[in-house]
Write a protein that holds these residues in place. Structure first.
Motif, PDB file in Angstrom:
ATOM      1  N   SER A  57       0.819  -1.216   0.000  1.00  0.00           N
ATOM      2  CA  SER A  57       0.000   0.000   0.000  1.00  0.00           C
ATOM      3  C   SER A  57       0.852   1.265   0.000  1.00  0.00           C
ATOM      4  O   SER A  57       0.550   2.222  -0.714  1.00  0.00           O
ATOM      5  CB  SER A  57      -0.928   0.001   1.218  1.00  0.00           C
ATOM      6  N   VAL A  58       1.936   1.271   0.797  1.00  0.00           N
ATOM      7  CA  VAL A  58       2.726   2.501   0.873  1.00  0.00           C
ATOM      8  C   VAL A  58       3.581   2.709  -0.378  1.00  0.00           C
ATOM      9  O   VAL A  58       3.791   3.852  -0.796  1.00  0.00           O
ATOM     10  CB  VAL A  58       3.606   2.535   2.139  1.00  0.00           C
ATOM     11  N   VAL A  59       4.066   1.621  -0.978  1.00  0.00           N
ATOM     12  CA  VAL A  59       4.820   1.788  -2.221  1.00  0.00           C
ATOM     13  C   VAL A  59       3.875   2.249  -3.330  1.00  0.00           C
ATOM     14  O   VAL A  59       4.226   3.109  -4.152  1.00  0.00           O
ATOM     15  CB  VAL A  59       5.548   0.490  -2.615  1.00  0.00           C
ATOM     16  N   LEU A  60       2.660   1.682  -3.350  1.00  0.00           N
ATOM     17  CA  LEU A  60       1.652   2.136  -4.310  1.00  0.00           C
ATOM     18  C   LEU A  60       1.323   3.606  -4.069  1.00  0.00           C
ATOM     19  O   LEU A  60       1.189   4.391  -5.025  1.00  0.00           O
ATOM     20  CB  LEU A  60       0.398   1.277  -4.172  1.00  0.00           C
ATOM     21  N   ALA A  61       1.210   3.988  -2.806  1.00  0.00           N
ATOM     22  CA  ALA A  61       0.944   5.394  -2.484  1.00  0.00           C
ATOM     23  C   ALA A  61       2.098   6.293  -2.921  1.00  0.00           C
ATOM     24  O   ALA A  61       1.888   7.448  -3.296  1.00  0.00           O
ATOM     25  CB  ALA A  61       0.698   5.547  -0.984  1.00  0.00           C
ATOM     26  N   GLU A 236      15.113  12.973 -20.969  1.00  0.00           N
ATOM     27  CA  GLU A 236      14.992  14.039 -19.971  1.00  0.00           C
ATOM     28  C   GLU A 236      13.820  13.784 -19.034  1.00  0.00           C
ATOM     29  O   GLU A 236      13.913  14.024 -17.821  1.00  0.00           O
ATOM     30  CB  GLU A 236      14.810  15.393 -20.677  1.00  0.00           C
ATOM     31  N   TYR A 237      12.719  13.280 -19.605  1.00  0.00           N
ATOM     32  CA  TYR A 237      11.545  12.963 -18.787  1.00  0.00           C
ATOM     33  C   TYR A 237      11.873  11.839 -17.808  1.00  0.00           C
ATOM     34  O   TYR A 237      11.485  11.880 -16.637  1.00  0.00           O
ATOM     35  CB  TYR A 237      10.370  12.565 -19.681  1.00  0.00           C
ATOM     36  N   LYS A 238      12.580  10.806 -18.286  1.00  0.00           N
ATOM     37  CA  LYS A 238      12.938   9.674 -17.425  1.00  0.00           C
ATOM     38  C   LYS A 238      13.801  10.125 -16.253  1.00  0.00           C
ATOM     39  O   LYS A 238      13.618   9.674 -15.122  1.00  0.00           O
ATOM     40  CB  LYS A 238      13.670   8.609 -18.243  1.00  0.00           C
ATOM     41  N   LYS A 239      14.742  11.004 -16.526  1.00  0.00           N
ATOM     42  CA  LYS A 239      15.608  11.512 -15.456  1.00  0.00           C
ATOM     43  C   LYS A 239      14.786  12.274 -14.413  1.00  0.00           C
ATOM     44  O   LYS A 239      14.976  12.105 -13.208  1.00  0.00           O
ATOM     45  CB  LYS A 239      16.685  12.427 -16.043  1.00  0.00           C
ATOM     46  N   GLN A 240      13.898  13.122 -14.905  1.00  0.00           N
ATOM     47  CA  GLN A 240      13.065  13.911 -14.001  1.00  0.00           C
ATOM     48  C   GLN A 240      12.154  13.004 -13.178  1.00  0.00           C
ATOM     49  O   GLN A 240      11.992  13.183 -11.963  1.00  0.00           O
ATOM     50  CB  GLN A 240      12.232  14.916 -14.803  1.00  0.00           C
ATOM     51  N   TYR A 241      11.575  12.016 -13.845  1.00  0.00           N
ATOM     52  CA  TYR A 241      10.683  11.072 -13.168  1.00  0.00           C
ATOM     53  C   TYR A 241      11.446  10.296 -12.100  1.00  0.00           C
ATOM     54  O   TYR A 241      10.951  10.090 -10.981  1.00  0.00           O
ATOM     55  CB  TYR A 241      10.075  10.112 -14.197  1.00  0.00           C
ATOM     56  N   GLY A 242      12.660   9.874 -12.437  1.00  0.00           N
ATOM     57  CA  GLY A 242      13.476   9.142 -11.472  1.00  0.00           C
ATOM     58  C   GLY A 242      13.825   9.978 -10.258  1.00  0.00           C
ATOM     59  O   GLY A 242      13.834   9.480  -9.125  1.00  0.00           O
ATOM     60  N   ILE A 244      12.043  12.288  -8.966  1.00  0.00           N
ATOM     61  CA  ILE A 244      10.845  12.458  -8.141  1.00  0.00           C
ATOM     62  C   ILE A 244      10.456  11.146  -7.483  1.00  0.00           C
ATOM     63  O   ILE A 244      10.267  11.061  -6.263  1.00  0.00           O
ATOM     64  CB  ILE A 244       9.665  12.997  -8.983  1.00  0.00           C
ATOM     65  N   LEU A 245      10.317  10.081  -8.297  1.00  0.00           N
ATOM     66  CA  LEU A 245       9.802   8.813  -7.778  1.00  0.00           C
ATOM     67  C   LEU A 245      10.821   8.080  -6.912  1.00  0.00           C
ATOM     68  O   LEU A 245      10.450   7.503  -5.882  1.00  0.00           O
ATOM     69  CB  LEU A 245       9.371   7.912  -8.936  1.00  0.00           C
ATOM     70  N   GLY A 246      12.096   8.089  -7.306  1.00  0.00           N
ATOM     71  CA  GLY A 246      13.109   7.322  -6.586  1.00  0.00           C
ATOM     72  C   GLY A 246      13.132   7.600  -5.088  1.00  0.00           C
ATOM     73  O   GLY A 246      12.977   6.674  -4.280  1.00  0.00           O
ATOM     74  N   PRO A 247      13.305   8.855  -4.685  1.00  0.00           N
ATOM     75  CA  PRO A 247      13.312   9.143  -3.239  1.00  0.00           C
ATOM     76  C   PRO A 247      11.992   8.800  -2.549  1.00  0.00           C
ATOM     77  O   PRO A 247      11.987   8.371  -1.393  1.00  0.00           O
ATOM     78  CB  PRO A 247      13.568  10.655  -3.191  1.00  0.00           C
ATOM     79  N   ILE A 248      10.852   8.998  -3.252  1.00  0.00           N
ATOM     80  CA  ILE A 248       9.562   8.668  -2.633  1.00  0.00           C
ATOM     81  C   ILE A 248       9.473   7.173  -2.381  1.00  0.00           C
ATOM     82  O   ILE A 248       9.031   6.718  -1.317  1.00  0.00           O
ATOM     83  CB  ILE A 248       8.384   9.126  -3.513  1.00  0.00           C
ATOM     84  N   LEU A 249       9.889   6.363  -3.376  1.00  0.00           N
ATOM     85  CA  LEU A 249       9.847   4.906  -3.222  1.00  0.00           C
ATOM     86  C   LEU A 249      10.725   4.454  -2.062  1.00  0.00           C
ATOM     87  O   LEU A 249      10.298   3.654  -1.218  1.00  0.00           O
ATOM     88  CB  LEU A 249      10.297   4.221  -4.510  1.00  0.00           C
ATOM     89  N   THR A 388      11.744  15.581  -3.589  1.00  0.00           N
ATOM     90  CA  THR A 388      11.311  14.452  -2.771  1.00  0.00           C
ATOM     91  C   THR A 388      12.443  13.847  -1.946  1.00  0.00           C
ATOM     92  O   THR A 388      12.188  13.140  -0.970  1.00  0.00           O
ATOM     93  CB  THR A 388      10.695  13.360  -3.659  1.00  0.00           C
ATOM     94  N   LYS A 389      13.684  14.131  -2.310  1.00  0.00           N
ATOM     95  CA  LYS A 389      14.797  13.566  -1.541  1.00  0.00           C
ATOM     96  C   LYS A 389      14.845  14.152  -0.136  1.00  0.00           C
ATOM     97  O   LYS A 389      15.329  13.505   0.806  1.00  0.00           O
ATOM     98  CB  LYS A 389      16.128  13.809  -2.256  1.00  0.00           C
ATOM     99  N   TYR A 390      14.336  15.373   0.045  1.00  0.00           N
ATOM    100  CA  TYR A 390      14.293  15.958   1.382  1.00  0.00           C
ATOM    101  C   TYR A 390      13.437  15.093   2.315  1.00  0.00           C
ATOM    102  O   TYR A 390      13.822  14.805   3.443  1.00  0.00           O
ATOM    103  CB  TYR A 390      13.712  17.376   1.332  1.00  0.00           C
TER     104      TYR A 390
END
Length: 450
Positions: A57-61, A236-242, A244-249, A388-390
């Protein structure tokens, strides 16, 4: 935006999200209260199984959170192609995650639950529970991303309607399948799992209907045809997405893993202690859910303001919503302190377990305002700027440098009662809040995608 207009906008987004969160969280309330009539082993099994499923649930969130950040900012900058790309990329990630957890829960449920408890009876019940519950993961994945899109389109009431229908399904089938009413078999814990599966399928179907209807069938079909193009993202989109999503995951997974470690602590303190903590979960989720709409609202409104380059407006509105959250949290905590004694009597358990549960609930009421402020700051404000890394560093420091060590120290060195252990490890929330407020005031979290 005028004060009245801003408050109205917050209300229009936050209220439906809050009501939907309460409905979603009430699934566990219904499960807990009905299963609570079957005794402490069944209560503990639901809690243990649900804690592992919370990893999913939290990874999905986390994926949904990344989707919300990107969709809100791209809508703010009126970039329709990037908005749709964000929708489909995050949908693909969610579906992939669902298949991974279905695989784990279907093939290895006994081994997974053996980590949580040494009690054979509770372990077997919990393993049966997650094996069935895994069938709900795919519809949950689809529902989460469609819900984000609808909220960013400022149609937050539509997921609420779907949640009402899902709750009705869950409650009805819980009654029929747990206790074996009418011509249905008496399935106990397994019945609660099947009821959840059916309700999630119903919710997913309703949300997809709303989405297609809102988009228009032709437009929705056109978007589906372009899915392959959207998934073939520019570098460029993949880098930006990574970024954002990487630290959240990492953040959400490690936070949830920490919560699972807490459950391991309670489970190894004893079955009664584990059951007491499980009995508090519905109330904790309901109280946090009652103010979760503010976190969603500030994420959407701040994200759109940042996407449009309106930084001062974003900061000003964020401070207002923090004030709303603090006021609401203190009020709910005071109310709950007055009714906690009556809540524990809903369960068919002995007076000692009821008293233990009530002490835990009092501890929760004391730390609830801090939890809510962290939810709004970390889950809404700081993430809205894409930094998101913060949040990842804040949460990992709180959980792993303070919460987990304090939990083990209190339980197995000091051998404190379970309610003291819970309050001690909850001090991590104060650490998070202090760091988050420093970052918020410095405004280093502000940023614009693209």
């Amino acid at each position: 935006m005028k004060k009245e207009s801003f408050a109205r906008t917050v209300f229009q987004i936050a209220l439906p999200v809050t009501l939907q969160s309460l409905l979603q969280f009430s699934f566990s309330v219904v499960d807990q209260v009905m299963i609570g009539q079957l005794g402490s082993y069944s209560i503990a099994a639901i809690g243990l199984g649900g804690k592992f499923v919370s990893l999913y649930s939290v990874v999905l969130a986390a994926i949904a959170s990344a989707a919300g950040i990107m969709i809100a900012q791209y809508m703010g900058s009126q970039d329709e192609d990037s908005t749709d790309r964000s929708f489909y990329v995050n949908m693909a990630m969610s579906v992939g995650l669902a298949f991974l957890f279905v695989f784990l829960c279907t093939l290895f449920p006994d081994r997974i639950m053996a980590v949580y408890t040494k009690d054979e009876t509770a372990r077997k019940l919990a393993a049966d529970y997650i094996r069935i519950l895994a069938l709900s993961f795919l519809p949950m994945a689809v529902s989460s991303i469609v819900t984000v899109m609808l909220r960013c389109m400022e149609h937050a009431a539509l997921p609420l309607y779907a949640g009402v229908a899902a709750l009705a399904f869950n409650t009805g089938f819980n009654y029929l399948l747990i206790f074996g009413k009418w011509f249905f078999p008496c399935m106990g814990v397994k019945g609660a799992a099947f009821a959840t599966v059916l309700s999630q399928i119903a919710m997913c179907g309703i949300l997809l209907y709303y989405y297609v209807r809102l988009r228009g069938r032709k437009n929705a079909a056109f978007r589906l045809e372009k899915m392959k193009e959207y998934l073939s993202c520019p570098l460029e989109y993949k880098k930006q997405y990574g970024k954002i999503l990487g630290p959240i995951l990492v953040c959400e997974f490690m936070w949830s893993l920490g919560e699972n470690i807490y459950t391991v602590i309670y489970g190894n303190m004893g079955t009664e202690e584990c059951a007491a903590m499980t009995m508090t979960i519905p109330v904790q989720t309901l109280m946090i859910g009652a103010l979760s709409g503010l976190s969603q609202a500030v994420g959407i409104l701040t994200g759109k303001s940042l996407g449009a380059g309106q930084y001062e407006k974003a900061f000003r509105e964020s401070k207002k919503i923090l004030g709303y959250g603090m006021t609401g949290a203190v009020f709910l905590s005071l109310c709950f302190l007055g009714v906690s004694r009556f809540y524990v009597r809903l369960y068919n358990v002995g007076p000692l377990l009821q008293e233990m549960t009530r002490y835990i609930l009092v501890s929760f009421a004391l730390v609830c305002p801090v939890k809510v402020l962290n939810m709004i700051l970390g889950g809404g404000i700081i993430r809205s700027g894409g930094k998101t890394k913060y949040v990842m560093f804040i949460d990992m420091a709180g959980t792993w440098l303070f919460g987990v060590p304090l939990g083990f120290f209190g339980a197995f060195v000091l051998k404190l009662p379970v309610w003291h252990v819970y309050f001690l490890l909850s001090m991590e929330e104060c650490v998070r809040l202090g760091i988050s407020l420093i970052i918020f005031k410095k405004r280093s979290w502000m940023g614009r995608l693209g």
